[in-house]
Motif scaffolding. Structure first.
Motif, PDB file in Angstrom:
ATOM      1  N   GLN A 126      -6.986  -2.026  -3.788  1.00  0.00           N
ATOM      2  CA  GLN A 126      -5.734  -2.718  -3.481  1.00  0.00           C
ATOM      3  C   GLN A 126      -5.948  -4.001  -2.677  1.00  0.00           C
ATOM      4  O   GLN A 126      -5.076  -4.877  -2.662  1.00  0.00           O
ATOM      5  CB  GLN A 126      -4.798  -1.787  -2.713  1.00  0.00           C
ATOM      6  N   TRP A 127      -7.093  -4.089  -2.017  1.00  0.00           N
ATOM      7  CA  TRP A 127      -7.396  -5.267  -1.205  1.00  0.00           C
ATOM      8  C   TRP A 127      -8.229  -6.296  -1.963  1.00  0.00           C
ATOM      9  O   TRP A 127      -8.868  -7.148  -1.347  1.00  0.00           O
ATOM     10  CB  TRP A 127      -8.149  -4.855   0.066  1.00  0.00           C
ATOM     11  N   ALA A 138       2.980  -6.028  -6.096  1.00  0.00           N
ATOM     12  CA  ALA A 138       3.535  -5.450  -4.877  1.00  0.00           C
ATOM     13  C   ALA A 138       4.923  -4.842  -5.084  1.00  0.00           C
ATOM     14  O   ALA A 138       5.329  -3.959  -4.324  1.00  0.00           O
ATOM     15  CB  ALA A 138       3.596  -6.510  -3.778  1.00  0.00           C
ATOM     16  N   GLU A 197     -10.087   3.742  -3.886  1.00  0.00           N
ATOM     17  CA  GLU A 197      -8.781   3.382  -4.426  1.00  0.00           C
ATOM     18  C   GLU A 197      -8.045   2.437  -3.484  1.00  0.00           C
ATOM     19  O   GLU A 197      -7.371   1.488  -3.923  1.00  0.00           O
ATOM     20  CB  GLU A 197      -7.943   4.639  -4.671  1.00  0.00           C
ATOM     21  N   GLY A 244       4.031  -1.444  -4.029  1.00  0.00           N
ATOM     22  CA  GLY A 244       2.715  -1.473  -4.654  1.00  0.00           C
ATOM     23  C   GLY A 244       1.643  -2.131  -3.826  1.00  0.00           C
ATOM     24  O   GLY A 244       0.489  -2.187  -4.233  1.00  0.00           O
ATOM     25  N   ALA A 245       2.000  -2.637  -2.642  1.00  0.00           N
ATOM     26  CA  ALA A 245       1.028  -3.261  -1.748  1.00  0.00           C
ATOM     27  C   ALA A 245       0.418  -2.194  -0.838  1.00  0.00           C
ATOM     28  O   ALA A 245       1.011  -1.139  -0.617  1.00  0.00           O
ATOM     29  CB  ALA A 245       1.701  -4.338  -0.905  1.00  0.00           C
ATOM     30  N   PRO A 246      -0.774  -2.450  -0.298  1.00  0.00           N
ATOM     31  CA  PRO A 246      -1.362  -1.484   0.636  1.00  0.00           C
ATOM     32  C   PRO A 246      -0.434  -1.236   1.819  1.00  0.00           C
ATOM     33  O   PRO A 246       0.070  -2.176   2.438  1.00  0.00           O
ATOM     34  CB  PRO A 246      -2.657  -2.183   1.084  1.00  0.00           C
TER      35      PRO A 246
END
Length: 352
Positions: free
Chosen positions: A201-202, A232, A197, A302-304
């Motif tokens: 995100q990356w 994000a 998961e 919403g970004a890592p």
């Protein structure tokens, strides 16, 4: 009908600012016009809406770059340097900077290498996006402006840059505000796999690792960046004018090269420069940050990003974490400018 002057000056949909009167009202509402002990601090110079919220940009040769930057507030006020990330620009701080300037700070907001009007001084200079290079850019800018110490505050690439400077050159940093906390890493750390998961995100990092990704970003950087903004900050209802104002910064001729190299370097797929080897060796030890620090996180990022519990121990000086609620995403300074400005003011006071 009687209008609220501060509200009249700041259009929260379009992020446009009026002049000093509204800025002073906004700052006084936060209690920022009085210095510690009740002393009055100078009021900032006007910031005109015609300039999009900033006065005309300044330019200065600093290290490898001619840096374009906004400069607000009294020239002899305690300095604050605000650092943006990818894919963003100096307009992430368009409402933060006047609040700080009205509180008596000199506020410097530079375009990072590869963004806006910042340019390399020499055509032959390698377009290097590794974090150590951006950190040394920040030190070079401080040297060029004869700023010995400053509060550093940023998010995304800007937070990583500020973290590095605070960790390795603490004597140059009065205090630190870092969105998403401790972001210092290394190529070795970047090679370690994450849970599926988290890897998802990356996706853009892996995309940039390919030639197709480089070509795709070159061709579609406007729409690509807009997608990142939405992912994000899923609850931020920015309009096209707000995005397009920042997207102009991505037309810098070195932008794609810097962005792609940054992400390839992190994965160990691109070399850096030997001039930064000593810095990278120190960063690989994950050094503690000793300067007064406030870390921040939006409740809808919403970004890592790591949880605050994962990095709190890395800050060994005066330290506080703040989670900002209300659907605040990755671009925290632009989405929650008052809260970000308050953190900068507070960390400056922590250093006293």
């Amino acid at each position: 009908m009687t209008m609220n002057p501060a509200k009249e000056c700041i259009d929260t949909r379009r992020r446009q600012l009026c002049g000093t009167a509204g800025i002073a009202l906004a700052a006084s509402g936060l209690g920022l016009l009085g210095a510690p002990g009740g002393a009055q601090t100078p009021v900032a110079q006007p910031v005109t809406a015609a300039a999009g919220g900033y006065p005309p940009l300044e330019r200065i040769n600093a290290g490898l770059l001619e840096v374009a930057y906004a400069d607000l507030g009294p020239a002899k006020g305690p300095p604050v340097i605000l650092l943006h990330g990818w894919p963003y620009d100096i307009y992430s701080f368009v409402e933060v900077a006047p609040i700080l300037a009205a509180g008596g700070h000199r506020v410097i907001i530079p375009y990072l290498r590869g963004y806006g009007a910042t340019r390399f001084l020499a055509a032959e200079t390698f377009r290097n996006g590794q974090p150590a290079a951006l950190a040394e850019d920040a030190i070079a800018l401080m040297d060029a402006l004869h700023i010995e110490r400053a509060v550093l505050a940023g998010f995304d690439w800007g937070a990583r840059t500020a973290d590095i400077v605070a960790a390795l050159w603490p004597g140059r940093v009065t205090g630190l505000v870092s969105v998403s906390g401790y972001l210092i890493g290394s190529q070795a750390a970047g090679k370690m796999p994450l849970p599926p998961e988290a890897e998802l995100q990356w996706w853009y990092q892996f995309y940039f690792a390919t030639e197709r990704g480089r070509l795709g970003y070159e061709k579609n950087r406007h729409d690509f960046a807009k997608l990142i903004w939405k992912l994000a900050s899923p609850k931020w209802q920015f309009d096209d004018a707000t995005f397009d104002r920042s997207a102009a910064a991505f037309e810098n001729p070195d932008h794609v090269a810097i962005v792609v190299h940054n992400y390839r370097w992190r994965l160990g797929l691109a070399d850096g420069e030997r001039r930064y080897d000593a810095v990278e060796q120190r960063l690989a030890t994950a050094p503690a940050i000793t300067v007064p620090t406030i870390t921040m996180e939006g409740d809808a990022n919403g970004a890592p990003h790591p949880p605050p519990s994962a990095y709190a121990a890395k800050f060994t000086g005066k330290y506080e974490h703040r989670t900002i609620s209300g659907g605040i995403g990755h671009n925290l300074p632009q989405e929650a400018p008052r809260e970000f400005a308050t953190a900068v003011i507070d960390v400056a006071r922590m250093a006293i």
